[in-house]
Each structure stands twice: as structure tokens, then as C-alpha cells.
Design a protein around this motif. Structure first.
Motif, short mmCIF file in Angstrom:
data_model
loop_
_atom_site.label_atom_id
_atom_site.label_comp_id
_atom_site.label_asym_id
_atom_site.label_seq_id
_atom_site.Cartn_x
_atom_site.Cartn_y
_atom_site.Cartn_z
N ASN A 142 -2.94 1.09 -3.95
CA ASN A 142 -2.60 -0.31 -3.93
C ASN A 142 -3.12 -1.06 -5.25
O ASN A 142 -4.03 -0.50 -5.72
CB ASN A 142 -2.67 -0.93 -2.33
N GLU A 194 6.70 -1.35 7.79
CA GLU A 194 6.56 0.04 7.46
C GLU A 194 7.68 0.32 6.57
O GLU A 194 8.88 0.16 7.06
CB GLU A 194 6.48 1.16 8.29
N ARG A 219 6.03 6.68 0.69
CA ARG A 219 5.85 5.70 1.83
C ARG A 219 5.04 4.43 1.34
O ARG A 219 4.36 4.50 0.40
CB ARG A 219 5.40 6.38 3.00
N SER A 257 0.80 -1.11 0.06
CA SER A 257 -0.12 0.07 0.02
C SER A 257 0.70 1.32 -0.11
O SER A 257 1.70 1.48 1.03
CB SER A 257 -0.93 0.01 1.12
N THR A 314 3.57 -7.24 9.11
CA THR A 314 3.32 -5.93 8.55
C THR A 314 4.57 -5.12 8.65
O THR A 314 5.10 -4.95 9.70
CB THR A 314 2.09 -5.18 9.26
N THR A 356 3.28 0.53 3.07
CA THR A 356 3.03 -0.44 4.15
C THR A 356 3.02 -1.88 3.56
O THR A 356 2.35 -1.83 2.39
CB THR A 356 1.79 -0.10 4.90
#
Length: 639
Positions: A133, A214, A203, A80, A212, A205
């Protein structure tokens, strides 16, 4: 056992996109030293400039920092993306000079200083973040619209994803305009004006095997077009940043010097500037005694034996020493430096090599090197993950100019300051926390002390932080900073940014003529020697020229590599030439048409055929630049 992924990171750490007024685009190169080669050229069928987009990838990193593999949606990975770009130029400070020049930085007042308080928010074009995404996703919801300059909406581009869920970032249309409909009057600080370049954060995720992550964030800068495709600066931004890291102990200097890795790029890029500046052609170009790429000369310069020492030392001694205390205008490379136009007879009036480049050349001159060999460029997919990441660190910075920063075209002087970078994480810019906007007000004057201090504008970047240091609009700077400001000199030297903003070029009409094998060598060489002012269609009066550039930048030719047709070869002509291509056509009503008809071997039929084939013909010659003294006086008046 395969390594376990402990973290993920976005690459490239900085991506370079470029504006274009076409709805077509191509991807930026991911291989250092190699230009992107879009299908059907750099302009579309309507003569509009294609955008350069950036592809961002996700890589999995192991416990010890090793790069394990690229992560894509095809690996059953969820990615994402979140992208936030902005344009803060009009709400920032004027460009006076680079504020990190020791003892010579000039404090700057606000642009649009008459706009006060909360009203200054109208000067910031910020469409807010976009999230995306999935695979092959695009559409209106992913466009950077909604940002305004006063009440005028200024689109800044869009985001998409490819078949593997990677991110594609496209920039704006290259449009610039005045809020008050007033003409531009200067090179960098036109109040009331805006453009649609931008920069910002990238950025992501990532969900991998139920875990998960980052990702380590990246940035994207959307810059003006590259009008010199396949040409690279003698000093690139990669050279500048690499030198900073070496001097700061973040990276090791080269243990062993290899000619074709460390020296040849400097020499070749000096020679290749012949295609965008006539002075470089006369000094270093085809058939000159200083063509470092000529077979016999290259054989001597690449030879580490004592018999070639004198040749190596002679060339090394031509190059300007960095951080020297003497003004040496006779040295090379013949480019202006950061303080040109503001100070007289300082070493920084001219551009030096970086300290690392210079040390490599010094070792080469002393015979402390091996020759190596020229390597064919690899295919990105043939590189292993570590090699891919190294290429993505280098290629975008190598595409950008490493000076002069007055102010620059793509990215500029903050990049040579350690406070700008994440500590001991080479090539990753220090980025502000998500949702935190860059500060736009550091008081009525931005001084060197304020700019360089902890907590200052270099100490953390966000949407709009990178491009705000540059001229507004970008077109006026490109039409101002050219070459040969001392008009009495025989050569059009020094130059500012010739590899991106050409000065004098080989027109496609000249290329057509010199390719004619029925013409004798002397006549073919005459056409090789004849160079045209790249901005010849915009006029010679300064203010009209810079405003014509705003309106007509997309009509300018793009300098592209062409092979010499394999008929009637002569040893005096190179195998590869860079030719002005896709320049907007003129018609028979143009007075220069009759001048071309009168040229040697030109008939209406030949001229029309060449025009149809190459979409351009030669125009009238004009003075390459305003005199240096006139430009300096103009900048004093501006302040």
C-alpha cells in the motif's frame, strides 16, 4: 446530488502482463485496439525485451451499479493491495486438445506423471501472496520470490504502486529450464521443464470516509511477449467472450450495425495480418485485389446502398460460418482451428468467426447497417468513469488471441465456458475464496466431463489456474505452431497465431531499401514483396529450433509499425508498414553477410549504416515450417 459509493471494484477485471528479460517496463494499453507505445521502443539499449506491466485501478460503484469515479490515494483514500500469483503448469495435466470441443475432447494424463503424491508439490511454483500500500512503493519485499521448482528458486515478478496508489504488476524474466538438463522435445508437454509465466488474484481493501470496503477482485495473467505490436487477431478473446455473453443472454447483441464499429475491424485485421504472414500478404495485402482497406474497395464495402450489395455479399461469403457442419478449408480467415493436427476434415480444423461476428457481417451484407466513421483513439483520461471501465473490460481481452486454442499463447479455451465466469457479471472471472489454492488433482485422467462439471477446474480460479492449460515451456509452443504445414502449397497458409507469433516478416533491411526514393517503383516493390522467416536464426531442425527458442527468444525481432519516409512516394507503397525491428545483429563473420552484400544496391557502407540505424539486417531464407504430416506424427508419438 452526487451518487453515494456503495461498493468498490478493481479494474481491469483481468490484466495482461508479459514477460521480458529487461529491467525496464511499460504499461499495457488501456484503450481497445491501441498498442502500448513505450518510450525508446520495446527493447532496451542492451537489446533485452522490456516487460509489459499492468496497472490496476479502484472504482467506486453506486447503488444501481453505476460507476461513480476512480478512487486514488490522492483522494485521501487508503488502498491496501494483495496479489498472489503462481505457476502450476508442470503439476497440471498434459495438453491434448481443448476439452470443451463437443465429442472430440481427448482426456489428458498428468504432466510429470512419474512424480507421485506429495512430491508433486515440487512442481508448483508458488511464492505466496504479497501485500502493498502507499504511493510510489517498490523494493525487494514486494518481489514474487521464494517459489521453487524442485530446489530451484523461480522469481515470478513483483508489485509496485504508482504516485496515486494504483497497483502495478510485473511478471517474470521469460526464463525456462529443465530440472534434469534434458532438451525439450515437443511443443507443449515437456516433462521436467518449467517457465516463469504466471497468473493469480488481485485483491484490495479500501477505506473511504471512514468506511471499509472489500473490492470486487480481479486477476492478472503474465504471458509471453507480444511480437506483433499493434496487430490484432481477426478473432480476439474479447470477441469470444462477448459472443459467449450474447448467446447466454448476459449482454445484448448490437441493435444497429455500424460498419466502422462492427465490420471494419474484422476486415482490417484480416488485411493487417499481411505483415506477419506472406500468404495473407499475397491474398489481402498491399496491391492485392482483396485489400479491403484500399480506398476504392473500402468505399464500396462501407456503402449500404443496393449498388454495393454484390461486393458486400461476395466478401461475406468468403468467411467461414461458425458451428457449421461442413469442412471448408477454402473459406477464410485462413487460420488453423482447435482440432488441427488431431482430426481430419472436421469443421473445427479451421478457425471460424464467432457467431456474433458472423451475424453482424450477414446483416452488413444485406445492407442492414450505417457507415459511421473512423474515430481517432481517445485519451484514457478524457473518458468519463463509465467509459473508462468499459475500456478496461475490453482492452486486455482484445489484446489476446481468440483462437486457435491448441493450446494458445496467452489465455485459452476455459474463457469460452460460462461456468468460468461470475454469474451475470460480464468480464469478471469466478475466483476462489482468498487463501484457497486451486485443485491440481482430478484423478489420473482429466476428461471433458470432469473438466466442465460443477466443482471442476473451470468452476473457480486462483493462483496459477489460467496459464496451467498452456504449453510448458512457452517457447517450444511458439516455435512449433507456425504456418503452412502442407509444404506443397504455394502460400504459407493457414497460420496459427501470426499476430503474436509472426511467420514471415518484412525485414528492416527490406524496409530501408524500399524507402530509397532513388530506386524505381519496380525495385521498391520487389523489396516490399520479399519476406523473411521470422525464426530464420534458430535453424530448421525441429528439436534444435525449439531449444534455440528457449535460449534466444529475446533476440527475435519485434514487428512494429513504421511510416514510409515522406520522400519519393509511390501509389504502390503503403503509408504505414509493420517492420521487423530490433532483431539481434549479425556480424561480418556470419556467412549470410556476404549474401546480403551481393544483393542489389548493397555496399558494405550502406549495409553498415542500415545495421546501425535499424539494428538489424536481412538473413538467409529457410522453410517456414515443418510439413503438417510430420507435425501430426510427432504429436501421436508424444501421446
Amino acid at each position: 446530488m452526487p451518487s453515494t459509493i456503495k461498493s468498490v471494484a478493481i479494474y481491469p477485471p483481468l490484466g495482461i502482463a508479459r514477460v521480458g528479460n529487461s529491467d525496464e517496463f511499460f504499461l499495457a494499453s488501456e484503450i481497445p485496439g491501441q498498442p502500448p507505445v513505450p518510450e525508446s521502443g520495446y527493447k532496451d539499449a542492451l537489446g533485452r525485451v522490456k516487460k509489459q506491466a499492468v496497472l490496476f485501478r479502484i472504482y467506486g460503484i453506486g447503488e444501481n451499479g453505476e460507476v461513480i469515479r476512480e478512487l486514488t490515494a490522492s483522494d485521501n483514500v487508503s488502498i491496501s493491495w494483495r496479489v498472489h500469483v503462481a505457476n502450476r503448469k508442470a503439476g497440471w495435466y498434459q495438453f491434448m486438445n481443448a476439452l470443451d470441443i463437443p465429442g472430440y475432447g481427448i482426456p489428458a494424463a498428468f504432466r510429470n506423471a512419474g512424480v507421485k503424491g506429495d512430491d508433486r508439490s515440487q512442481l508448483i511454483i508458488d511464492p505466496g501472496p504479497r501485500a502493498i500500500n502507499g504511493q510510489n512503493v517498490s523494493g525487494p519485499a514486494y518481489q514474487f520470490d521464494g517459489g521453487k521448482f524442485y530446489d530451484t528458486e523461480v522469481p515470478l515478478g513483483e508489485v509496485r504502486t504508482d504516485h496515486a496508489g494504483r497497483l502495478i504488476v510485473l511478471g517474470g524474466e521469460g526464463k525456462s529450464a529443465s530440472h534434469n538438463s534434458l532438451p525439450a522435445i515437443t511443443f507443449a508437454n515437456n516433462d521436467g521443464w518449467h517457465d516463469d509465466v504466471s497468473d493469480g488474484t488481485v485483491r484490495a481493501t479500501v477505506v473511504l470516509d471512514g468506511q471499509t470496503f472489500e473490492a470486487a477482485p480481479a486477476m492478472v495473467a503474465v504471458t509471453p511477449p507480444n511480437f506483433g505490436q499493434g496487430l490484432f487477431a481477426v478473432v480476439t478473446m474479447y470477441d469470444v467472450v462477448y459472443d459467449l455473453y450474447v448467446r447466454s443472454g448476459w449482454l445484448e447483441k448490437p441493435e444497429a450495425i455500424v460498419f466502422y464499429e462492427h465490420i471494419y475491424p474484422i476486415l482490417k485485421r484480416t488485411v493487417d495480418t499481411q505483415w506477419v504472414n506472406h500468404g495473407f500478404y499475397m491474398l489481402f495485402g498491399q496491391n492485392s485485389p482483396s485489400d479491403f482497406t484500399e480506398k476504392d474497395i473500402l468505399a464500396k464495402l462501407s456503402d449500404p446502398s443496393e449498388s454495393s450489395r454484390a461486393d458486400r455479399e461476395r466478401v461475406f461469403n468468403w468467411y467461414r460460418k461458425p458451428n457449421g457442419d461442413q469442412y471448408e478449408p477454402e473459406k477464410i480467415p485462413p487460420f488453423y482451428g482447435d482440432t488441427f493436427g488431431d482430426y481430419e476434415a472436421l469443421p473445427s480444423v479451421d478457425l471460424p468467426l464467432t457467431a456474433t461476428q458472423y451475424e453482424c457481417m450477414e446483416r452488413w451484407a444485406n445492407g442492414d447497417f450505417t457507415t459511421g466513421s473512423l474515430q481517432a483513439p481517445p485519451l484514457f483520461d478524457h473518458l468519463n468513469p463509465e467509459e473508462q471501465v468499459a475500456a478496461l473490460n475490453k482492452a486486455p481481452l482484445e489484446e489476446c488471441l481468440g483462437g486457435p486454442f491448441h493450446p494458445g499463447i496467452e489465455i485459452t479455451w476455459p474463457f469460452r465456458n460460462l461456468i468460468f465466469w461470475q454469474e451475470k457479471k460480464p468480464f469478471r472471472i469466478k475466483i476462489l475464496p482468498e487463501g484457497v489454492s486451486p485443485k491440481d488433482d482430478y484423478g489420473p485422467l482429466l476428461s471433458p466431463a470432469i473438466a466442465l462439471q460443477p466443482g471442476g477446474p473451470l468452476d473457480g480460479s486462483g493462483p496459477g489456474s489460467l496459464t496451467r492449460w498452456l504449453g510448458v515451456p512457452w517457447q517450444t509452443d511458439e516455435a512449433s505452431c507456425l504456418s503452412g504445414y502442407v509444404a506443397s502449397l504455394y502460400l504459407a497458409l493457414p497460420s496459427f497465431w501470426a499476430a503474436r507469433v509472426p511467420n514471415q516478416v518484412l525485414s528492416s533491411d527490406s524496409f530501408t531499401r524500399l524507402s530509397d526514393s532513388g530506386m524505381n517503383d519496380a525495385q521498391r516493390l520487389k523489396h516490399l514483396d520479399y519476406r523473411q522467416d521470422w525464426l530464420r536464426d534458430l535453424g530448421t531442425q525441429y528439436q534444435s529450433k525449439i531449444n534455440n527458442m528457449v535460449a534466444r527468444w529475446h533476440e527475435l525481432g519485434i514487428i512494429v509499425q513504421h511510416p514510409l519516409p515522406k520522400t519519393g512516394e509511390t501509389k504502390w507503397l503503403p503509408e504505414q508498414l509493420w517492420v521487423e525491428s530490433d532483431r539481434a545483429q549479425f556480424t561480418e563473420s556470419d556467412p549470410t553477410y556476404q549474401q546480403v552484400l551481393e544483393a542489389e544496391h548493397a555496399t558494405p557502407q550502406i549495409l553498415r549504416e542500415a545495421t546501425v540505424l535499424l539494428k538489424t539486417v536481412a538473413g538467409d531464407e529457410e522453410s517456414p515450417a515443418r510439413p503438417r504430416r510430420e507435425r501430426r506424427a510427432f504429436r501421436r508419438d508424444e501421446r
